[in-house]
Write a protein that holds these residues in place. Structure first.
Motif, PDB file in Angstrom:
ATOM      1  N   GLN A   9       0.831  -1.209   0.000  1.00 13.97           N
ATOM      2  CA  GLN A   9       0.000   0.000   0.000  1.00 13.97           C
ATOM      3  C   GLN A   9       0.866   1.260   0.000  1.00 13.97           C
ATOM      4  OE1 GLN A   9      -3.235  -0.200  -0.664  1.00 13.97           O
ATOM      5  NE2 GLN A   9      -2.773  -2.394  -0.714  1.00 13.97           N
ATOM      6  N   ASP A  10       1.988   1.207   0.735  1.00  9.78           N
ATOM      7  CA  ASP A  10       2.909   2.358   0.761  1.00  9.78           C
ATOM      8  C   ASP A  10       3.500   2.610  -0.622  1.00  9.78           C
ATOM      9  OD1 ASP A  10       2.453   2.706   3.454  1.00  9.78           O
ATOM     10  OD2 ASP A  10       4.300   1.689   4.092  1.00  9.78           O
ATOM     11  N   VAL A  11       3.890   1.545  -1.312  1.00  6.29           N
ATOM     12  CA  VAL A  11       4.476   1.685  -2.647  1.00  6.29           C
ATOM     13  C   VAL A  11       3.440   2.219  -3.637  1.00  6.29           C
ATOM     14  CG1 VAL A  11       5.412   0.398  -4.619  1.00  6.29           C
ATOM     15  CG2 VAL A  11       6.289  -0.031  -2.313  1.00  6.29           C
ATOM     16  N   LEU A  12       2.227   1.696  -3.561  1.00  5.11           N
ATOM     17  CA  LEU A  12       1.164   2.189  -4.446  1.00  5.11           C
ATOM     18  C   LEU A  12       0.886   3.672  -4.199  1.00  5.11           C
ATOM     19  CD1 LEU A  12      -1.231  -0.888  -4.314  1.00  5.11           C
ATOM     20  CD2 LEU A  12       0.084  -0.114  -6.312  1.00  5.11           C
ATOM     21  N   ALA A  13       0.979   4.087  -2.933  1.00  6.27           N
ATOM     22  CA  ALA A  13       0.794   5.507  -2.603  1.00  6.27           C
ATOM     23  C   ALA A  13       1.931   6.351  -3.182  1.00  6.27           C
ATOM     24  CB  ALA A  13       0.709   5.687  -1.083  1.00  6.27           C
ATOM     25  N   ARG A  14       3.166   5.819  -3.133  1.00 14.86           N
ATOM     26  CA  ARG A  14       4.307   6.534  -3.726  1.00 14.86           C
ATOM     27  C   ARG A  14       4.110   6.689  -5.236  1.00 14.86           C
ATOM     28  NH1 ARG A  14       9.848   3.689  -2.245  1.00 14.86           N
ATOM     29  NH2 ARG A  14      10.632   5.250  -3.729  1.00 14.86           N
ATOM     30  N   ILE A  15       3.655   5.628  -5.885  1.00 18.35           N
ATOM     31  CA  ILE A  15       3.414   5.685  -7.333  1.00 18.35           C
ATOM     32  C   ILE A  15       2.343   6.726  -7.639  1.00 18.35           C
ATOM     33  CG2 ILE A  15       2.474   4.385  -9.301  1.00 18.35           C
ATOM     34  CD1 ILE A  15       3.816   1.866  -8.041  1.00 18.35           C
ATOM     35  N   HIS A  16       1.282   6.720  -6.867  1.00 18.57           N
ATOM     36  CA  HIS A  16       0.172   7.663  -7.064  1.00 18.57           C
ATOM     37  C   HIS A  16       0.657   9.105  -6.906  1.00 18.57           C
ATOM     38  CE1 HIS A  16      -3.554   9.857  -6.183  1.00 18.57           C
ATOM     39  NE2 HIS A  16      -4.169   8.906  -6.876  1.00 18.57           N
ATOM     40  N   ASP A  17       1.423   9.347  -5.830  1.00 13.16           N
ATOM     41  CA  ASP A  17       1.913  10.711  -5.566  1.00 13.16           C
ATOM     42  C   ASP A  17       2.880  11.170  -6.656  1.00 13.16           C
ATOM     43  OD1 ASP A  17       0.410  10.680  -3.288  1.00 13.16           O
ATOM     44  OD2 ASP A  17       2.102  10.399  -1.902  1.00 13.16           O
ATOM     45  N   GLY A  23       1.960  15.209 -13.307  1.00 12.78           N
ATOM     46  CA  GLY A  23       0.821  15.460 -14.182  1.00 12.78           C
ATOM     47  C   GLY A  23       0.404  14.242 -14.980  1.00 12.78           C
ATOM     48  N   ARG A  24       0.657  13.048 -14.416  1.00 14.03           N
ATOM     49  CA  ARG A  24       0.312  11.809 -15.110  1.00 14.03           C
ATOM     50  C   ARG A  24      -0.825  11.099 -14.394  1.00 14.03           C
ATOM     51  NH1 ARG A  24       5.077   7.958 -15.924  1.00 14.03           N
ATOM     52  NH2 ARG A  24       3.501   7.023 -17.297  1.00 14.03           N
ATOM     53  N   ASN A  25      -1.499  10.212 -15.128  1.00 12.12           N
ATOM     54  CA  ASN A  25      -2.563   9.397 -14.552  1.00 12.12           C
ATOM     55  C   ASN A  25      -1.922   8.197 -13.856  1.00 12.12           C
ATOM     56  OD1 ASN A  25      -4.688   7.688 -13.987  1.00 12.12           O
ATOM     57  ND2 ASN A  25      -5.660   7.908 -15.989  1.00 12.12           N
ATOM     58  N   PRO A  26      -2.134   8.031 -12.545  1.00 15.68           N
ATOM     59  CA  PRO A  26      -1.532   6.885 -11.843  1.00 15.68           C
ATOM     60  C   PRO A  26      -1.920   5.546 -12.454  1.00 15.68           C
ATOM     61  CG  PRO A  26      -2.460   8.460 -10.280  1.00 15.68           C
ATOM     62  CD  PRO A  26      -2.903   8.912 -11.636  1.00 15.68           C
ATOM     63  N   ASP A  27      -3.080   5.480 -13.100  1.00 11.11           N
ATOM     64  CA  ASP A  27      -3.523   4.223 -13.708  1.00 11.11           C
ATOM     65  C   ASP A  27      -2.660   3.818 -14.895  1.00 11.11           C
ATOM     66  OD1 ASP A  27      -5.555   4.125 -11.863  1.00 11.11           O
ATOM     67  OD2 ASP A  27      -7.067   4.975 -13.208  1.00 11.11           O
ATOM     68  N   ASP A  28      -1.842   4.747 -15.406  1.00 12.11           N
ATOM     69  CA  ASP A  28      -0.978   4.443 -16.543  1.00 12.11           C
ATOM     70  C   ASP A  28       0.347   3.804 -16.125  1.00 12.11           C
ATOM     71  OD1 ASP A  28      -2.873   5.492 -18.240  1.00 12.11           O
ATOM     72  OD2 ASP A  28      -1.928   7.472 -18.375  1.00 12.11           O
ATOM     73  N   ILE A  29       0.518   3.596 -14.808  1.00 12.58           N
ATOM     74  CA  ILE A  29       1.770   3.033 -14.293  1.00 12.58           C
ATOM     75  C   ILE A  29       1.452   1.745 -13.539  1.00 12.58           C
ATOM     76  CG2 ILE A  29       3.784   3.449 -12.838  1.00 12.58           C
ATOM     77  CD1 ILE A  29       2.665   6.556 -13.250  1.00 12.58           C
ATOM     78  N   MET A 201      13.103   1.574  -9.648  1.00 13.41           N
ATOM     79  CA  MET A 201      13.084   0.570  -8.592  1.00 13.41           C
ATOM     80  C   MET A 201      12.803   1.264  -7.252  1.00 13.41           C
ATOM     81  SD  MET A 201      15.943  -2.175  -9.985  1.00 13.41           S
ATOM     82  CE  MET A 201      17.384  -1.121  -9.928  1.00 13.41           C
ATOM     83  N   SER A 202      13.008   0.542  -6.174  1.00 14.74           N
ATOM     84  CA  SER A 202      12.611   1.070  -4.861  1.00 14.74           C
ATOM     85  C   SER A 202      13.203   2.446  -4.565  1.00 14.74           C
ATOM     86  CB  SER A 202      13.019   0.093  -3.747  1.00 14.74           C
ATOM     87  OG  SER A 202      12.288  -1.116  -3.842  1.00 14.74           O
ATOM     88  N   HIS A 203      14.462   2.681  -4.974  1.00 17.22           N
ATOM     89  CA  HIS A 203      15.158   3.914  -4.582  1.00 17.22           C
ATOM     90  C   HIS A 203      14.947   5.067  -5.566  1.00 17.22           C
ATOM     91  CE1 HIS A 203      17.871   2.046  -7.457  1.00 17.22           C
ATOM     92  NE2 HIS A 203      18.485   3.203  -7.593  1.00 17.22           N
ATOM     93  N   ASP A 204      14.417   4.783  -6.766  1.00 11.92           N
ATOM     94  CA  ASP A 204      14.349   5.854  -7.773  1.00 11.92           C
ATOM     95  C   ASP A 204      13.050   5.859  -8.574  1.00 11.92           C
ATOM     96  OD1 ASP A 204      14.720   3.620  -9.387  1.00 11.92           O
ATOM     97  OD2 ASP A 204      16.731   4.177 -10.069  1.00 11.92           O
ATOM     98  N   LEU A 205      11.997   5.252  -8.033  1.00 18.35           N
ATOM     99  CA  LEU A 205      10.752   5.156  -8.807  1.00 18.35           C
ATOM    100  C   LEU A 205      10.159   6.530  -9.113  1.00 18.35           C
ATOM    101  CD1 LEU A 205       7.758   5.520  -7.148  1.00 18.35           C
ATOM    102  CD2 LEU A 205       8.589   3.483  -6.013  1.00 18.35           C
ATOM    103  N   GLU A 206      10.357   7.506  -8.211  1.00 15.44           N
ATOM    104  CA  GLU A 206       9.799   8.843  -8.456  1.00 15.44           C
ATOM    105  C   GLU A 206      10.425   9.495  -9.687  1.00 15.44           C
ATOM    106  OE1 GLU A 206       8.721   7.917  -4.257  1.00 15.44           O
ATOM    107  OE2 GLU A 206      10.583   7.739  -5.378  1.00 15.44           O
ATOM    108  N   ALA A 207      11.755   9.348  -9.821  1.00 16.27           N
ATOM    109  CA  ALA A 207      12.443   9.919 -10.986  1.00 16.27           C
ATOM    110  C   ALA A 207      12.007   9.213 -12.267  1.00 16.27           C
ATOM    111  CB  ALA A 207      13.960   9.811 -10.806  1.00 16.27           C
ATOM    112  N   ALA A 208      11.836   7.893 -12.189  1.00 17.13           N
ATOM    113  CA  ALA A 208      11.414   7.122 -13.366  1.00 17.13           C
ATOM    114  C   ALA A 208      10.014   7.530 -13.821  1.00 17.13           C
ATOM    115  CB  ALA A 208      11.454   5.632 -13.043  1.00 17.13           C
ATOM    116  N   ILE A 209       9.127   7.721 -12.868  1.00 18.10           N
ATOM    117  CA  ILE A 209       7.759   8.118 -13.209  1.00 18.10           C
ATOM    118  C   ILE A 209       7.739   9.523 -13.796  1.00 18.10           C
ATOM    119  CG2 ILE A 209       5.527   8.735 -12.164  1.00 18.10           C
ATOM    120  CD1 ILE A 209       5.913   6.219 -10.367  1.00 18.10           C
TER     121      ILE A 209
END
Length: 229
Positions: A9-17, A23-29, A201-209
């Motif tokens: 749940q924490d990871v899904l929240a990070r992806i969403h944020d 400016g992307r749709n979380p459903d696209d990831i 990956m765990s340490h850089d998913l925000e930059a990748a998104i």
């Protein structure tokens, strides 16, 4: 809630944020849970919490888990380096392979994919950081390999994958992912129909998104630190 389900749940929240900040749709990831070195019971726990896609790096370990958990209907991705003497087992057991970096491996996977299974969904692994010790094809060789790969009958080229050299600086993380995304865009502009950017990956998913990842591969943040034997 178990530790794995709470972590999920924490990871899904990070992806969403991260998606919303970009400016992307979380459903696209989509989230690929990397379960290498973890037992089938850990995968089952994550599956019970709603996770359906899992990534494995080691052929024998992955094949064993696919067989043990076949009743769960999970989506299995092979994401590790692949030797030519192990392609048959991957072709028979997995739905995806992210780590193709030479034609010989692609040809063997296509030849060995059982006729009663859908085409194997594949990504080309790109060495975006130019590391000599890292698997992956050089940026300037990707287009030629992609042209050869789309001719293979039992494979479907979906996109590109990369594991950049680890850095802490967010701007430098983005720079590496940007190289992959620009290559992805260039290929699509020349007639390919790619839809998957497997990066982060765990340490850089925000930059990748922020740079356009459509699939992030997360292990440690879900299952915990690995102990290698």
């Amino acid at each position: 809630m178990t530790t794995i389900s709470a972590n999920l749940q924490d990871v899904l929240a990070r992806i969403h944020d991260a998606a919303e900040k970009s400016g992307r749709n979380p459903d696209d990831i989509s989230l690929l849970a990397v379960s290498k070195t973890w037992p089938a019971s850990a995968v089952r726990e994550a599956a019970n919490a709603g996770q359906t896609a899992f990534g494995e790096n080691y052929v024998q370990e992955g094949v064993d888990k696919v067989a043990e958990l076949s009743a769960l209907g999970l989506d299995w991705h092979f994401i590790g380096p692949l030797q030519s003497n192990k392609t048959r087992r991957v072709a028979e057991s997995f739905a995806w392979v992210h780590s193709i970096d030479r034609l010989k491996i692609a040809e063997r996977l296509s030849e060995q994919r059982p006729d009663d299974l859908p085409p194997l969904q594949v990504c080309l692994q790109v060495n975006v950081s130019g590391e000599e010790t890292k698997s992956g094809i050089a940026l300037d060789e990707v287009a030629e390999l992609a042209k050869q790969l789309v001719l293979l009958p039992h494979l479907k080229l979906r996109g590109l994958m990369a594991i950049p050299a680890p850095v802490e600086d967010f701007a430098l993380q983005r720079q590496a992912f940007r190289r992959l995304r620009e290559l992805f865009d260039d290929l699509n502009n020349t007639g390919f129909s790619l839809d998957t950017l497997s990066m982060g990956m765990s340490h850089d998913l925000e930059a990748a998104i922020a740079e356009g990842a459509t699939m992030v591969r997360i292990g440690t943040a879900i299952f915990g630190e690995r102990t290698y034997v």
